[in-house]
Design a protein around this motif. Structure first.
Motif, PDB file in Angstrom:
ATOM      1  N   SER A 334       0.823  -1.205   0.000  1.00  0.00           N
ATOM      2  CA  SER A 334       0.000   0.000   0.000  1.00  0.00           C
ATOM      3  C   SER A 334       0.864   1.264   0.000  1.00  0.00           C
ATOM      4  N   TYR A 335       0.462   2.224  -0.840  1.00  0.00           N
ATOM      5  CA  TYR A 335       1.133   3.524  -0.919  1.00  0.00           C
ATOM      6  C   TYR A 335       2.607   3.417  -1.314  1.00  0.00           C
ATOM      7  N   ALA A 336       2.933   2.419  -2.112  1.00  0.00           N
ATOM      8  CA  ALA A 336       4.329   2.249  -2.540  1.00  0.00           C
ATOM      9  C   ALA A 336       4.820   3.474  -3.311  1.00  0.00           C
ATOM     10  N   LEU A 337       3.955   4.026  -4.168  1.00  0.00           N
ATOM     11  CA  LEU A 337       4.355   5.182  -4.962  1.00  0.00           C
ATOM     12  C   LEU A 337       4.579   6.401  -4.068  1.00  0.00           C
ATOM     13  N   GLU A 338       3.679   6.620  -3.118  1.00  0.00           N
ATOM     14  CA  GLU A 338       3.803   7.771  -2.230  1.00  0.00           C
ATOM     15  C   GLU A 338       5.050   7.663  -1.349  1.00  0.00           C
ATOM     16  N   ARG A 339       5.342   6.460  -0.862  1.00  0.00           N
ATOM     17  CA  ARG A 339       6.531   6.269  -0.029  1.00  0.00           C
ATOM     18  C   ARG A 339       7.811   6.471  -0.845  1.00  0.00           C
ATOM     19  N   LEU A 365      11.738   6.300 -10.737  1.00  0.00           N
ATOM     20  CA  LEU A 365      10.814   5.320 -10.171  1.00  0.00           C
ATOM     21  C   LEU A 365      10.615   4.276 -11.264  1.00  0.00           C
ATOM     22  N   ILE A 366      11.384   3.214 -11.174  1.00  0.00           N
ATOM     23  CA  ILE A 366      11.434   2.238 -12.252  1.00  0.00           C
ATOM     24  C   ILE A 366      10.059   1.592 -12.424  1.00  0.00           C
ATOM     25  N   GLY A 367       9.574   1.615 -13.651  1.00  0.00           N
ATOM     26  CA  GLY A 367       8.241   1.126 -13.957  1.00  0.00           C
ATOM     27  C   GLY A 367       7.191   2.219 -13.982  1.00  0.00           C
ATOM     28  N   ILE A 368       7.564   3.399 -13.470  1.00  0.00           N
ATOM     29  CA  ILE A 368       6.630   4.529 -13.442  1.00  0.00           C
ATOM     30  C   ILE A 368       7.101   5.637 -14.384  1.00  0.00           C
ATOM     31  N   ASP A 369       8.317   6.127 -14.157  1.00  0.00           N
ATOM     32  CA  ASP A 369       8.755   7.283 -14.935  1.00  0.00           C
ATOM     33  C   ASP A 369      10.212   7.215 -15.393  1.00  0.00           C
ATOM     34  N   LEU A 371      11.585   5.769 -17.921  1.00  0.00           N
ATOM     35  CA  LEU A 371      11.747   5.898 -19.365  1.00  0.00           C
ATOM     36  C   LEU A 371      10.882   7.004 -19.941  1.00  0.00           C
ATOM     37  N   PHE A 372       9.704   7.198 -19.386  1.00  0.00           N
ATOM     38  CA  PHE A 372       8.753   8.150 -19.962  1.00  0.00           C
ATOM     39  C   PHE A 372       8.340   9.166 -18.901  1.00  0.00           C
ATOM     40  N   LYS A 373       9.124  10.226 -18.794  1.00  0.00           N
ATOM     41  CA  LYS A 373       8.907  11.217 -17.743  1.00  0.00           C
ATOM     42  C   LYS A 373       7.589  11.973 -17.909  1.00  0.00           C
ATOM     43  N   GLU A 374       7.062  12.006 -19.141  1.00  0.00           N
ATOM     44  CA  GLU A 374       5.864  12.797 -19.384  1.00  0.00           C
ATOM     45  C   GLU A 374       4.597  12.120 -18.881  1.00  0.00           C
ATOM     46  N   ARG A 375       4.693  10.866 -18.472  1.00  0.00           N
ATOM     47  CA  ARG A 375       3.496  10.192 -17.968  1.00  0.00           C
ATOM     48  C   ARG A 375       3.031  10.836 -16.660  1.00  0.00           C
ATOM     49  N   THR A 376       1.748  11.129 -16.555  1.00  0.00           N
ATOM     50  CA  THR A 376       1.241  11.804 -15.357  1.00  0.00           C
ATOM     51  C   THR A 376       0.238  10.967 -14.575  1.00  0.00           C
ATOM     52  N   SER A 377      -0.387   9.993 -15.202  1.00  0.00           N
ATOM     53  CA  SER A 377      -1.391   9.188 -14.492  1.00  0.00           C
ATOM     54  C   SER A 377      -0.895   7.753 -14.371  1.00  0.00           C
ATOM     55  N   HIS A 378      -1.125   7.177 -13.208  1.00  0.00           N
ATOM     56  CA  HIS A 378      -0.673   5.820 -12.943  1.00  0.00           C
ATOM     57  C   HIS A 378      -1.776   5.058 -12.228  1.00  0.00           C
ATOM     58  N   ALA A 379      -1.732   3.765 -12.360  1.00  0.00           N
ATOM     59  CA  ALA A 379      -2.620   2.920 -11.565  1.00  0.00           C
ATOM     60  C   ALA A 379      -2.083   2.936 -10.130  1.00  0.00           C
ATOM     61  N   GLU A 383       4.399  -2.212  -6.315  1.00  0.00           N
ATOM     62  CA  GLU A 383       5.849  -2.333  -6.105  1.00  0.00           C
ATOM     63  C   GLU A 383       6.574  -1.279  -6.929  1.00  0.00           C
ATOM     64  N   ILE A 384       7.531  -0.636  -6.304  1.00  0.00           N
ATOM     65  CA  ILE A 384       8.314   0.425  -6.930  1.00  0.00           C
ATOM     66  C   ILE A 384       9.788   0.174  -6.618  1.00  0.00           C
ATOM     67  N   ARG A 385      10.628   0.371  -7.603  1.00  0.00           N
ATOM     68  CA  ARG A 385      12.071   0.337  -7.377  1.00  0.00           C
ATOM     69  C   ARG A 385      12.598   1.753  -7.599  1.00  0.00           C
ATOM     70  N   LEU A 386      13.054   2.396  -6.527  1.00  0.00           N
ATOM     71  CA  LEU A 386      13.619   3.737  -6.606  1.00  0.00           C
ATOM     72  C   LEU A 386      15.101   3.643  -6.915  1.00  0.00           C
ATOM     73  N   ARG A 387      15.499   4.344  -7.967  1.00  0.00           N
ATOM     74  CA  ARG A 387      16.923   4.380  -8.338  1.00  0.00           C
ATOM     75  C   ARG A 387      17.414   5.822  -8.275  1.00  0.00           C
ATOM     76  N   VAL A 388      18.556   6.000  -7.643  1.00  0.00           N
ATOM     77  CA  VAL A 388      19.220   7.295  -7.605  1.00  0.00           C
ATOM     78  C   VAL A 388      20.564   7.136  -8.299  1.00  0.00           C
ATOM     79  N   ALA A 389      20.775   7.891  -9.359  1.00  0.00           N
ATOM     80  CA  ALA A 389      22.039   7.835 -10.093  1.00  0.00           C
ATOM     81  C   ALA A 389      22.602   9.242 -10.181  1.00  0.00           C
TER      82      ALA A 389
END
Length: 448
Positions: A334-339, A365-369, A371-379, A383-389
């Motif tokens: 729950s709230y994986a994206l918000e966290r 946010l791998i799987g969210i943005d 590759l495609f930063k312009e996406r604004t709406s998500h289900a 599960e989210i994998r946060l990457r910092v490079a």
């Protein structure tokens, strides 16, 4: 009596350094080949190999050299197949010596192994008069950071080795299509000024250089472009006659497929201007190339030609360019994206508090943005994998940054896990041009 036209069969044994070995073994066993070519050098690969050689003069060649030679040399000998490869990378002489020792250990006597080098032109750089093609900057800007400069050689060194009877040829930086073109020039006696023929041989080399790609590996998408038996993907074979006519095929029982569509995709690979494909041997013209399916997995290629050389060679210059910090952490449930987004805020605040200012930083946010930063709406992702490079000037700053991500384990947000972190030195590449007349290939022979 009609004279039988001479035919040469060349197999592609690898399309990059870490490629699979099994398809090459199958080709040598069953492909009725005259030559097999292993193309193993990407743009940065030789700079990384040069760095390795600086740290240890006995290294700097392809890391899979030993495995490939142990698997392939006995079969090459028993099937009378000559092997050509740029697995020599930054150290072709040591690679050739290593291969001779492997052959001896395998009981393969009297193999003639050639090292082709001369591509290392770092001593010929002029920091005051030469500029990078990409940035336009003078080489003097990076003089203290430059670690390698390798010219793209053509067929000449390989031709010398073949004329001297070499069975195995290991090169440094040779243009990818030239690895395939050289045996054709040798076998057919083509003139190095017959540019239409050299253009035909160059398009053959270009189609073959990436191995499994032309057999459908990169072509497949699993939806609209189905490729059979990808788990057993075969590598291609080119069959060519003295007039430059050729077709591409594969082993009958190997996975994948060879079609006009797979060939077209590979033809366009890394080509900026199809009418002027610049190589050290010819200015090849692919603009008139066409493909005809003769039978299942047999595609005839026609229409290539070529024009005289530019007189210049491309030189890849490798240089140190700071450090890459890469750290990742996962959030699930729950709230994986918000966290995940809260985690980014915490990292940014932590970096400000420590006065850490990377030259560049990216939050994905791998799987969210990612590759495609312009996406604004998500289900509602579970599960989210946060990457910092980030790119930093010093190793110390990169280490501090990845450690900041690890602190998220217990310093919020809730339930982060699976942290990974790495710090690597960045070796960047830019290019210059150099007069071809200044670069002379050299050949040294060894026997098993």
């Amino acid at each position: 009596m009609i004279k039988q036209e001479k035919t040469i069969r060349i197999g592609s044994g690898a399309g990059y350094s870490g490629d699979r070995i099994e398809p090459a073994v199958d080709l040598i066993k069953e492909g009725n080949l005259d030559y097999i070519v292993f193309e193993c050098l990407a743009e940065r690969t030789i700079a990384l190999a040069q760095l390795q050689k600086m740290q240890d003069p006995t290294l700097g060649y392809d890391p899979l050299l030993e495995d490939r030679m142990k698997a392939c040399l006995p079969l090459c000998v028993s099937n009378s197949v000559k092997l050509i490869s740029n697995m020599g990378a930054a150290n072709p002489v040591v690679a050739a010596k290593k291969t001779a020792r492997i052959a001896q250990e395998l009981g393969l006597a009297n193999l003639k192994i050639a090292a082709v080098f001369g591509d290392d032109v770092i001593s010929m750089l002029n920091f005051n008069t030469q500029n990078f093609l990409e940035s336009g900057d003078s080489l003097s800007v990076l003089a203290d950071e430059i670690i390698s400069a390798n010219a793209y050689l053509g067929v000449e060194g390989i031709l010398t080795a073949l004329e001297d009877g070499a069975d195995i040829i290991l090169t440094g930086r040779v243009a990818d299509p030239s690895l395939f073109l050289a045996p054709l020039v040798h076998e057919f006696g083509w003139s190095l000024e017959n540019y239409p023929l050299l253009g035909k041989g160059t398009v053959l080399g270009h189609l073959m250089e990436c191995a499994g790609q032309v057999c459908g590996g990169y072509f497949a998408d699993g939806v609209k472009k189905h490729v059979p038996n990808l788990g057993n993907l075969g590598f291609p074979i080119a069959e060519i006659t003295e007039d430059g006519s050729f077709h591409i095929t594969k082993l009958k029982d190997a996975g994948g497929m060879v079609t006009p569509a797979t060939c077209k995709e590979q033809l366009l690979y890394e080509v900026h201007n199809p009418a002027e494909y610049l190589t050290p041997d010819v200015v090849a013209d692919f603009s008139g190339v066409s493909f005809q399916e003769l039978d299942k997995d047999i595609v005839k290629v026609t229409g290539a030609t070529g024009r005289p050389l530019t007189g210049k060679l491309k030189v890849s210059v490798g240089y140190r360019d700071g450090y890459m910090a890469d750290a990742q952490i996962s959030y699930g449930g729950s709230y994986a994206l918000e966290r995940s987004r809260l985690a980014i805020e915490i990292i940014e605040e932590g970096l400000r508090a420590k006065y850490l200012e990377p030259e560049d930083i990216l939050f994905d946010l791998i799987g969210i943005d990612s590759l495609f930063k312009e996406r604004t709406s998500h289900a509602n992702p579970q599960e989210i994998r946060l990457r910092v490079a980030a790119k930093t000037k010093t190793k110390e700053a990169a280490v501090q940054l990845v450690n900041e991500v690890e602190t998220l384990y217990t310093n919020g947000p809730a339930a982060g896990g699976g942290v990974s972190k790495s710090v690597t030195e960045i070796i960047a590449i830019q290019s210059i041009l150099m007069d071809k007349s200044k670069v002379a290939p050299k050949v040294e022979h060894f026997k098993s």
